[in-house]
Design a protein around this motif. Structure first.
Motif, PDB file in Angstrom:
ATOM      1  N   ASP A 105       0.936  -1.104  -0.096  1.00 37.32           N
ATOM      2  CA  ASP A 105      -0.020  -0.089   0.135  1.00 37.32           C
ATOM      3  C   ASP A 105       0.830   1.226   0.123  1.00 37.32           C
ATOM      4  O   ASP A 105       1.848   1.011   0.586  1.00 37.32           O
ATOM      5  CB  ASP A 105      -1.050  -0.201   1.190  1.00 37.32           C
ATOM      6  N   ILE A 106       0.465   2.286  -0.516  1.00 40.23           N
ATOM      7  CA  ILE A 106       1.350   3.481  -0.662  1.00 40.23           C
ATOM      8  C   ILE A 106       1.239   4.446   0.597  1.00 40.23           C
ATOM      9  O   ILE A 106       1.961   5.130   0.711  1.00 40.23           O
ATOM     10  CB  ILE A 106       1.033   4.504  -1.522  1.00 40.23           C
ATOM     11  N   ASP A 107       0.382   4.115   1.446  1.00 43.25           N
ATOM     12  CA  ASP A 107      -0.141   4.675   2.732  1.00 43.25           C
ATOM     13  C   ASP A 107       0.758   3.967   3.787  1.00 43.25           C
ATOM     14  O   ASP A 107       0.263   2.840   4.380  1.00 43.25           O
ATOM     15  CB  ASP A 107      -1.565   4.977   3.119  1.00 43.25           C
ATOM     16  N   PRO A 108       1.517   4.841   4.529  1.00 42.63           N
ATOM     17  CA  PRO A 108       2.262   3.831   5.806  1.00 42.63           C
ATOM     18  C   PRO A 108       1.042   3.537   7.011  1.00 42.63           C
ATOM     19  O   PRO A 108       1.506   2.720   7.402  1.00 42.63           O
ATOM     20  CB  PRO A 108       3.356   5.057   6.087  1.00 42.63           C
ATOM     21  N   GLN A 109      -0.004   4.547   7.165  1.00 44.33           N
ATOM     22  CA  GLN A 109      -0.786   3.964   8.137  1.00 44.33           C
ATOM     23  C   GLN A 109      -1.597   2.929   7.701  1.00 44.33           C
ATOM     24  O   GLN A 109      -1.870   1.941   8.689  1.00 44.33           O
ATOM     25  CB  GLN A 109      -1.840   5.277   8.422  1.00 44.33           C
ATOM     26  N   ALA A 110      -1.911   2.631   6.362  1.00 38.61           N
ATOM     27  CA  ALA A 110      -2.558   1.447   6.077  1.00 38.61           C
ATOM     28  C   ALA A 110      -1.828   0.162   6.257  1.00 38.61           C
ATOM     29  O   ALA A 110      -2.264  -0.873   6.645  1.00 38.61           O
ATOM     30  CB  ALA A 110      -2.964   1.648   4.510  1.00 38.61           C
ATOM     31  N   ILE A 111      -0.681   0.405   6.048  1.00 34.54           N
ATOM     32  CA  ILE A 111       0.396  -0.725   6.319  1.00 34.54           C
ATOM     33  C   ILE A 111       0.248  -1.268   7.658  1.00 34.54           C
ATOM     34  O   ILE A 111       0.308  -2.357   8.031  1.00 34.54           O
ATOM     35  CB  ILE A 111       1.705  -0.354   5.749  1.00 34.54           C
ATOM     36  N   GLU A 112       0.644  -0.056   8.773  1.00 32.98           N
ATOM     37  CA  GLU A 112       0.418  -0.326  10.202  1.00 32.98           C
ATOM     38  C   GLU A 112      -0.851  -0.956  10.479  1.00 32.98           C
ATOM     39  O   GLU A 112      -0.684  -1.860  11.359  1.00 32.98           O
ATOM     40  CB  GLU A 112       0.753   0.749  10.844  1.00 32.98           C
ATOM     41  N   THR A 113      -2.048  -0.643   9.880  1.00 30.91           N
ATOM     42  CA  THR A 113      -3.197  -1.250  10.202  1.00 30.91           C
ATOM     43  C   THR A 113      -3.365  -2.632   9.717  1.00 30.91           C
ATOM     44  O   THR A 113      -3.750  -3.540  10.544  1.00 30.91           O
ATOM     45  CB  THR A 113      -4.335  -0.372   9.478  1.00 30.91           C
ATOM     46  N   ALA A 114      -2.852  -2.761   8.622  1.00 37.78           N
ATOM     47  CA  ALA A 114      -2.837  -4.336   8.025  1.00 37.78           C
ATOM     48  C   ALA A 114      -1.784  -5.171   9.040  1.00 37.78           C
ATOM     49  O   ALA A 114      -2.232  -6.464   9.252  1.00 37.78           O
ATOM     50  CB  ALA A 114      -2.209  -4.368   6.483  1.00 37.78           C
ATOM     51  N   ARG A 115      -0.874  -4.619   9.379  1.00 35.30           N
ATOM     52  CA  ARG A 115       0.135  -5.383  10.229  1.00 35.30           C
ATOM     53  C   ARG A 115      -0.534  -5.502  11.313  1.00 35.30           C
ATOM     54  O   ARG A 115      -0.400  -6.820  12.044  1.00 35.30           O
ATOM     55  CB  ARG A 115       1.262  -4.801  10.645  1.00 35.30           C
ATOM     56  N   ALA A 116      -1.275  -4.859  12.085  1.00 34.89           N
ATOM     57  CA  ALA A 116      -1.864  -4.952  13.253  1.00 34.89           C
ATOM     58  C   ALA A 116      -3.135  -5.988  13.281  1.00 34.89           C
ATOM     59  O   ALA A 116      -3.223  -6.951  14.065  1.00 34.89           O
ATOM     60  CB  ALA A 116      -2.658  -3.778  13.868  1.00 34.89           C
ATOM     61  N   ASN A 117      -3.907  -6.037  12.154  1.00 36.78           N
ATOM     62  CA  ASN A 117      -4.866  -7.220  11.611  1.00 36.78           C
ATOM     63  C   ASN A 117      -4.281  -8.226  11.748  1.00 36.78           C
ATOM     64  O   ASN A 117      -4.780  -9.406  12.083  1.00 36.78           O
ATOM     65  CB  ASN A 117      -5.666  -6.644  10.601  1.00 36.78           C
ATOM     66  N   ALA A 118      -3.036  -8.495  11.135  1.00 34.47           N
ATOM     67  CA  ALA A 118      -2.423  -9.645  10.833  1.00 34.47           C
ATOM     68  C   ALA A 118      -1.908 -10.452  12.231  1.00 34.47           C
ATOM     69  O   ALA A 118      -2.200 -11.474  12.459  1.00 34.47           O
ATOM     70  CB  ALA A 118      -1.217  -9.760   9.862  1.00 34.47           C
ATOM     71  N   LYS A 119      -1.645  -9.578  12.936  1.00 32.15           N
ATOM     72  CA  LYS A 119      -1.191  -9.809  14.490  1.00 32.15           C
ATOM     73  C   LYS A 119      -2.242 -10.332  15.336  1.00 32.15           C
ATOM     74  O   LYS A 119      -2.426 -11.493  15.839  1.00 32.15           O
ATOM     75  CB  LYS A 119      -0.360  -9.081  15.234  1.00 32.15           C
ATOM     76  N   ALA A 120      -3.376  -9.550  15.167  1.00 32.75           N
ATOM     77  CA  ALA A 120      -4.677  -9.962  15.869  1.00 32.75           C
ATOM     78  C   ALA A 120      -5.210 -11.307  15.449  1.00 32.75           C
ATOM     79  O   ALA A 120      -6.006 -11.920  16.323  1.00 32.75           O
ATOM     80  CB  ALA A 120      -5.754  -8.843  15.858  1.00 32.75           C
ATOM     81  N   LEU A 121      -5.041 -11.590  14.150  1.00 34.83           N
ATOM     82  CA  LEU A 121      -5.744 -12.855  13.517  1.00 34.83           C
ATOM     83  C   LEU A 121      -4.762 -14.041  13.985  1.00 34.83           C
ATOM     84  O   LEU A 121      -4.994 -15.255  13.029  1.00 34.83           O
ATOM     85  CB  LEU A 121      -6.090 -12.532  12.011  1.00 34.83           C
ATOM     86  N   GLY A 122      -3.715 -13.964  14.244  1.00 31.39           N
ATOM     87  CA  GLY A 122      -2.666 -14.895  14.427  1.00 31.39           C
ATOM     88  C   GLY A 122      -1.934 -15.254  12.983  1.00 31.39           C
ATOM     89  O   GLY A 122      -1.660 -16.436  12.885  1.00 31.39           O
ATOM     90  N   LEU A 123      -2.004 -14.285  12.357  1.00 33.43           N
ATOM     91  CA  LEU A 123      -1.294 -14.423  10.876  1.00 33.43           C
ATOM     92  C   LEU A 123      -0.149 -13.723  10.665  1.00 33.43           C
ATOM     93  O   LEU A 123       0.354 -13.915   9.406  1.00 33.43           O
ATOM     94  CB  LEU A 123      -2.375 -14.149   9.637  1.00 33.43           C
ATOM     95  N   ALA A 124       0.457 -13.301  11.545  1.00 32.78           N
ATOM     96  CA  ALA A 124       1.580 -12.190  11.325  1.00 32.78           C
ATOM     97  C   ALA A 124       2.873 -13.007  10.786  1.00 32.78           C
ATOM     98  O   ALA A 124       3.599 -12.529  10.104  1.00 32.78           O
ATOM     99  CB  ALA A 124       2.062 -11.432  12.567  1.00 32.78           C
ATOM    100  N   SER A 125       2.950 -14.286  11.065  1.00 38.00           N
ATOM    101  CA  SER A 125       4.070 -15.148  10.688  1.00 38.00           C
ATOM    102  C   SER A 125       4.112 -15.260   9.299  1.00 38.00           C
ATOM    103  O   SER A 125       5.177 -15.617   8.752  1.00 38.00           O
ATOM    104  CB  SER A 125       4.220 -16.306  11.673  1.00 38.00           C
ATOM    105  N   ARG A 126       2.980 -15.479   8.747  1.00 39.96           N
ATOM    106  CA  ARG A 126       2.671 -15.521   7.079  1.00 39.96           C
ATOM    107  C   ARG A 126       2.489 -14.509   6.428  1.00 39.96           C
ATOM    108  O   ARG A 126       2.362 -14.737   5.030  1.00 39.96           O
ATOM    109  CB  ARG A 126       1.644 -16.679   7.153  1.00 39.96           C
ATOM    110  N   ALA A 127       2.428 -13.296   6.854  1.00 43.46           N
ATOM    111  CA  ALA A 127       2.121 -12.126   6.249  1.00 43.46           C
ATOM    112  C   ALA A 127       3.237 -11.067   6.397  1.00 43.46           C
ATOM    113  O   ALA A 127       3.446 -10.734   7.383  1.00 43.46           O
ATOM    114  CB  ALA A 127       0.599 -11.403   6.703  1.00 43.46           C
ATOM    115  N   GLN A 128       3.428 -10.289   5.320  1.00 40.67           N
ATOM    116  CA  GLN A 128       4.362  -9.320   5.234  1.00 40.67           C
ATOM    117  C   GLN A 128       3.831  -7.921   4.651  1.00 40.67           C
ATOM    118  O   GLN A 128       2.860  -8.504   3.729  1.00 40.67           O
ATOM    119  CB  GLN A 128       5.832  -9.584   4.337  1.00 40.67           C
ATOM    120  N   PHE A 129       4.296  -6.990   4.951  1.00 36.28           N
ATOM    121  CA  PHE A 129       3.624  -5.671   4.430  1.00 36.28           C
ATOM    122  C   PHE A 129       4.661  -4.688   4.025  1.00 36.28           C
ATOM    123  O   PHE A 129       5.570  -4.575   4.763  1.00 36.28           O
ATOM    124  CB  PHE A 129       2.356  -5.117   5.346  1.00 36.28           C
ATOM    125  N   GLN A 130       4.465  -3.858   2.930  1.00 33.34           N
ATOM    126  CA  GLN A 130       5.623  -3.144   2.329  1.00 33.34           C
ATOM    127  C   GLN A 130       4.866  -1.872   1.900  1.00 33.34           C
ATOM    128  O   GLN A 130       3.903  -2.293   1.076  1.00 33.34           O
ATOM    129  CB  GLN A 130       6.358  -3.908   1.403  1.00 33.34           C
TER     130      GLN A 130
END
Length: 294
Positions: free
Chosen positions: A154-179
């Motif tokens: 995503d071009i927006d840093p805040q969107a990237i942080e939101t997506a990272r937080a969602n991945a962590k909350a859903l237990g998927l952070a180990s399989r998802a990267q965001f850039q």
């Protein structure tokens, strides 16, 4: 304070008052919105609201409910008010940089599941989600495919942080990267599946959008340029470098864009159109393309 709420003595009566007021205001789902707002104000889930329906409200609780209700009556979407939206039966936190995930976009997930098929759902698939926002499409697919991994851009840093937080909350952070990246950024690899819900509203149509969208969704996640196709052109240019032979591209499209996007992607990226999936309103919503094996 919404009319009648000052006299609402219990949780159930507050819900009834808000439901009636929202219905009078023309809100599409008055009972649901009332339940969500009362529950959020009191930190109660659906079960808690039911079991405590007859509990008396304090003056501060009524004031908290009234403040949220007023925001809804002013046109703010209930998902923005409570800060979360369900997508693919998963909860996704929102931010001002992200769209509210919508049921129409679940069509992209359905098309991706069809494209990959049952035989490959346990493979170590690699997925790229371009313009990821909350991460909803990528994380829904990772939830379905236990051995898949992926990257959301995503071009927006805040969107990237939101997506990272969602991945962590859903237990998927180990399989998802965001850039942080635009639609044409080289990601250094090719993927089995590329998905995207890009901006596709023509610039001239933004002012006529529903108030809840126009005033509360981020403009750059909506505005697709003069004809609504700018992001598709960028994705088509990038696709040969992103999709491995035999891989798939799934794109969400707006109403009336099927022919234009099909032609653009097929000619610019040399991808074969494999099918169109319609949303619950029978509108063509997701286009499926495949790269040849060569």
């Amino acid at each position: 304070m919404p009319p009648g709420l000052s006299g609402a003595r219990t949780i159930e009566s507050a819900r009834r008052v808000l439901t009636a007021r929202f219905a009078e205001a023309g809100i599409d789902s008055p009972a649901l919105d009332a339940r969500l707002i009362v529950g959020h104000a009191l930190s109660l889930d659906h079960t808690g609201l039911a079991t405590q329906a007859s509990r008396s409200l304090s003056e501060s609780e009524r004031a908290a409910i009234a403040a949220l209700a007023e925001r809804r009556l002013q046109g703010e979407p209930v998902a923005r008010i409570i800060g979360v939206k369900e997508f693919w039966s998963l909860p996704f936190a929102l931010s001002s940089a992200t769209l509210v995930p919508r049921p129409d976009t679940e069509t992209v997930v359905e098309a991706a599941l069809e494209a990959i098929g049952e035989q490959r759902k346990h493979d170590a698939l690699r997925i790229a989600d371009l313009g990821t926002g909350t991460g909803a499409i990528l994380l829904a697919l990772l939830h379905e495919w236990p051995n898949a991994t992926g990257i959301g851009t995503d071009i927006d840093p805040q969107a990237i942080e939101t997506a990272r937080a969602n991945a962590k909350a859903l237990g998927l952070a180990s399989r998802a990267q965001f850039q942080i990246a635009d639609f044409e950024t080289e990601l250094g690899e090719r993927f089995d599946l590329v998905v995207s819900n890009p901006p596709y509203i023509p610039s001239r149509d933004i002012a006529a959008l529903d108030r809840e969208v126009r005033e509360h969704d981020p403009l750059r996640a909506l505005d697709g340029g003069a004809d609504g196709l700018d992001a598709y052109r960028a994705i088509a240019r990038a696709a040969p470098g992103l999709i491995r032979p035999g891989g798939h591209l799934i794109l969400e499209i707006g109403a009336g864009q099927e022919a234009d996007v099909r032609a653009l992607v097929s000619s610019s990226a040399a991808l074969e159109w494999c099918g169109t999936r319609h949303d619950v309103s029978a509108v063509p919503r997701a286009l499926w393309f495949r790269r040849g094996p060569g």
